[in-house]
Each structure stands twice: as C-alpha cells, then as structure tokens.
Design a protein around this motif. Sequence first.
Motif, mmCIF file in Angstrom:
data_model
loop_
_atom_site.group_PDB
_atom_site.id
_atom_site.type_symbol
_atom_site.label_atom_id
_atom_site.label_comp_id
_atom_site.label_asym_id
_atom_site.label_seq_id
_atom_site.Cartn_x
_atom_site.Cartn_y
_atom_site.Cartn_z
ATOM 1 N N ARG A 15 29.620 82.121 -9.872
ATOM 2 C CA ARG A 15 30.413 82.550 -8.693
ATOM 3 C C ARG A 15 30.147 84.004 -8.356
ATOM 4 N N ASN A 16 30.026 84.834 -9.385
ATOM 5 C CA ASN A 16 29.843 86.278 -9.195
ATOM 6 C C ASN A 16 28.384 86.674 -8.952
ATOM 7 N N ASN A 17 27.479 85.691 -8.904
ATOM 8 C CA ASN A 17 26.039 85.992 -8.831
ATOM 9 C C ASN A 17 25.637 86.919 -9.975
ATOM 10 N N ASN A 18 26.342 86.795 -11.086
ATOM 11 C CA ASN A 18 26.135 87.613 -12.283
ATOM 12 C C ASN A 18 26.010 86.657 -13.471
ATOM 13 N N ARG A 30 21.776 97.498 -8.130
ATOM 14 C CA ARG A 30 21.369 97.006 -6.815
ATOM 15 C C ARG A 30 22.148 95.727 -6.500
ATOM 16 N N GLY A 31 22.722 95.675 -5.303
ATOM 17 C CA GLY A 31 23.449 94.481 -4.883
ATOM 18 C C GLY A 31 24.864 94.381 -5.421
ATOM 19 N N GLN A 33 28.649 94.482 -5.594
ATOM 20 C CA GLN A 33 29.683 94.400 -4.566
ATOM 21 C C GLN A 33 31.080 94.684 -5.106
ATOM 22 N N GLY A 34 31.173 95.053 -6.351
ATOM 23 C CA GLY A 34 32.474 95.291 -6.973
ATOM 24 C C GLY A 34 32.535 94.552 -8.287
ATOM 25 N N ASN A 35 33.763 94.205 -8.682
ATOM 26 C CA ASN A 35 33.930 93.452 -9.921
ATOM 27 C C ASN A 35 35.126 92.529 -9.789
ATOM 28 N N ASP A 36 35.263 91.662 -10.770
ATOM 29 C CA ASP A 36 36.380 90.705 -10.758
ATOM 30 C C ASP A 36 37.473 91.123 -11.744
ATOM 31 N N GLY A 37 37.469 92.399 -12.093
ATOM 32 C CA GLY A 37 38.396 92.905 -13.088
ATOM 33 C C GLY A 37 37.702 93.196 -14.406
ATOM 34 N N ARG A 38 36.570 92.544 -14.638
ATOM 35 C CA ARG A 38 35.785 92.783 -15.857
ATOM 36 C C ARG A 38 34.287 92.755 -15.581
ATOM 37 N N PHE A 39 33.846 91.726 -14.868
ATOM 38 C CA PHE A 39 32.418 91.513 -14.649
ATOM 39 C C PHE A 39 31.996 91.917 -13.239
ATOM 40 N N ILE A 40 30.767 92.412 -13.119
ATOM 41 C CA ILE A 40 30.214 92.812 -11.824
ATOM 42 C C ILE A 40 30.051 91.590 -10.929
ATOM 43 N N ILE A 41 30.256 91.795 -9.652
ATOM 44 C CA ILE A 41 29.950 90.794 -8.627
ATOM 45 C C ILE A 41 28.727 91.315 -7.873
ATOM 46 N N PHE A 42 27.682 90.492 -7.841
ATOM 47 C CA PHE A 42 26.458 90.836 -7.114
ATOM 48 C C PHE A 42 26.401 90.071 -5.794
ATOM 49 N N ASP A 43 25.597 90.595 -4.861
ATOM 50 C CA ASP A 43 25.464 89.968 -3.546
ATOM 51 C C ASP A 43 24.652 88.680 -3.579
ATOM 52 N N LYS A 44 23.730 88.561 -4.528
ATOM 53 C CA LYS A 44 22.913 87.351 -4.624
ATOM 54 C C LYS A 44 22.430 87.197 -6.062
ATOM 55 N N PRO A 45 22.092 85.972 -6.459
ATOM 56 C CA PRO A 45 21.702 85.731 -7.852
ATOM 57 C C PRO A 45 20.500 86.550 -8.301
ATOM 58 N N GLU A 46 19.542 86.790 -7.413
ATOM 59 C CA GLU A 46 18.359 87.554 -7.811
ATOM 60 C C GLU A 46 18.735 88.940 -8.333
ATOM 61 N N ASN A 47 19.756 89.555 -7.740
ATOM 62 C CA ASN A 47 20.170 90.878 -8.227
ATOM 63 C C ASN A 47 20.901 90.784 -9.564
ATOM 64 N N VAL A 128 13.730 81.819 -8.228
ATOM 65 C CA VAL A 128 14.844 82.772 -8.262
ATOM 66 C C VAL A 128 14.782 83.610 -9.538
ATOM 67 N N ILE A 129 14.501 82.971 -10.665
ATOM 68 C CA ILE A 129 14.378 83.693 -11.935
ATOM 69 C C ILE A 129 13.248 84.720 -11.847
ATOM 70 N N HIS A 130 12.095 84.282 -11.384
ATOM 71 C CA HIS A 130 10.934 85.175 -11.318
ATOM 72 C C HIS A 130 11.131 86.288 -10.290
ATOM 73 N N ASP A 131 11.805 85.994 -9.181
ATOM 74 C CA ASP A 131 12.084 87.038 -8.187
ATOM 75 C C ASP A 131 12.996 88.110 -8.775
ATOM 76 N N GLY A 132 13.996 87.687 -9.562
ATOM 77 C CA GLY A 132 14.877 88.654 -10.213
ATOM 78 C C GLY A 132 14.127 89.506 -11.216
ATOM 79 N N ILE A 133 13.262 88.890 -12.011
ATOM 80 C CA ILE A 133 12.476 89.630 -13.002
ATOM 81 C C ILE A 133 11.524 90.595 -12.301
ATOM 82 N N ALA A 134 10.852 90.124 -11.256
ATOM 83 C CA ALA A 134 9.886 90.959 -10.537
ATOM 84 C C ALA A 134 10.556 92.179 -9.904
ATOM 85 N N ALA A 135 11.816 92.041 -9.516
ATOM 86 C CA ALA A 135 12.545 93.150 -8.891
ATOM 87 C C ALA A 135 12.982 94.191 -9.910
ATOM 88 N N ALA A 136 12.942 93.830 -11.196
ATOM 89 C CA ALA A 136 13.378 94.750 -12.244
ATOM 90 C C ALA A 136 12.369 95.852 -12.431
#
Length: 136
Positions: A15-18, A30-31, A33-47, A128-136
């Motif tokens: 849900r959190n793209n995290n 990068r990406g 958007q805040g947190n849910d009280g503990r965990f980061i919320i990202f804008d998309k799964p790749e981030n 999606v996995i490889h796009d996230g890794i490549a962006a790192a």
Amino acid sequence: MGKILDQASTPRGIRNNNPGNIEDNGTPWRGRQGNDGRFIIFDKPENGIRAIARTLNTYDNKYGINTLERIISRWAPPFENNTESYIQHAERALKISRHTPIGAQHKAGLIKVIIQHENGVQPYSDKVIHDGIAAA
C-alpha cells in the motif's frame, strides 16, 4: 466498495509503495510522500525498491555488511523479527549459503526475498524490480 476492501487487505508495505518496510528516519528519499506513522510512503513502487537497493549498497559500501546472514540480520534484527527464518527463506530462494557475499548477480533475487518476506507477497514484475535497482 470493493476497492476499499481490496486496499484494506493489501499488505502495508505494498500500500505504501514501500515493499521493504523502510522506517522513516528523516532520509529525504526520492519519491517520499510522508509516512504512515512508522514507515515511509513512496509515490510509486520503483522508488520504494530503489530505497531497498540503496540501503543494501550502503550496508556494503559503508559498513562492509555483504553476506546474506549479515544483511538480513541488519535489515530485520532479532529483537523484532524471526531473523533466522528470514535468513533460511533467503538461502532457499537464492540457493546460496548465508555466508555468501551478495553481489550484483544476487541483488534482484534478494530484493524479491525481502519483498516476499516483509509482505507475504511479491507482486512486482522483473521490470519494476530492475527499474528500481537501476535508479539506485
């Protein structure tokens, strides 16, 4: 109404793209958007996946943590996880020993293990996995 039920049954990390369930410690990811009280919320799964890959890179480059056992022990410490079960899951999935140094050839597989173990599912395509890794 079905959408609300689907959202409620979706694991928190998805849900959190995290999907690594990275805690919010103020890092300006990068990406973010805040947190849910503990965990980061990202804008998309790749981030969120990028954050996993960058964290794994930091473990190795800054702290010399590069074996499967040491990485998972740091990612999911025993005081709040069944770390041994997590390590065994990774050994089975990657078909390597806990003492094996993790290289580029294992990174996508390890990230998939982290996502599966943290969420109970690993819903992302290889792209999606490889796009996230490549962006790192």
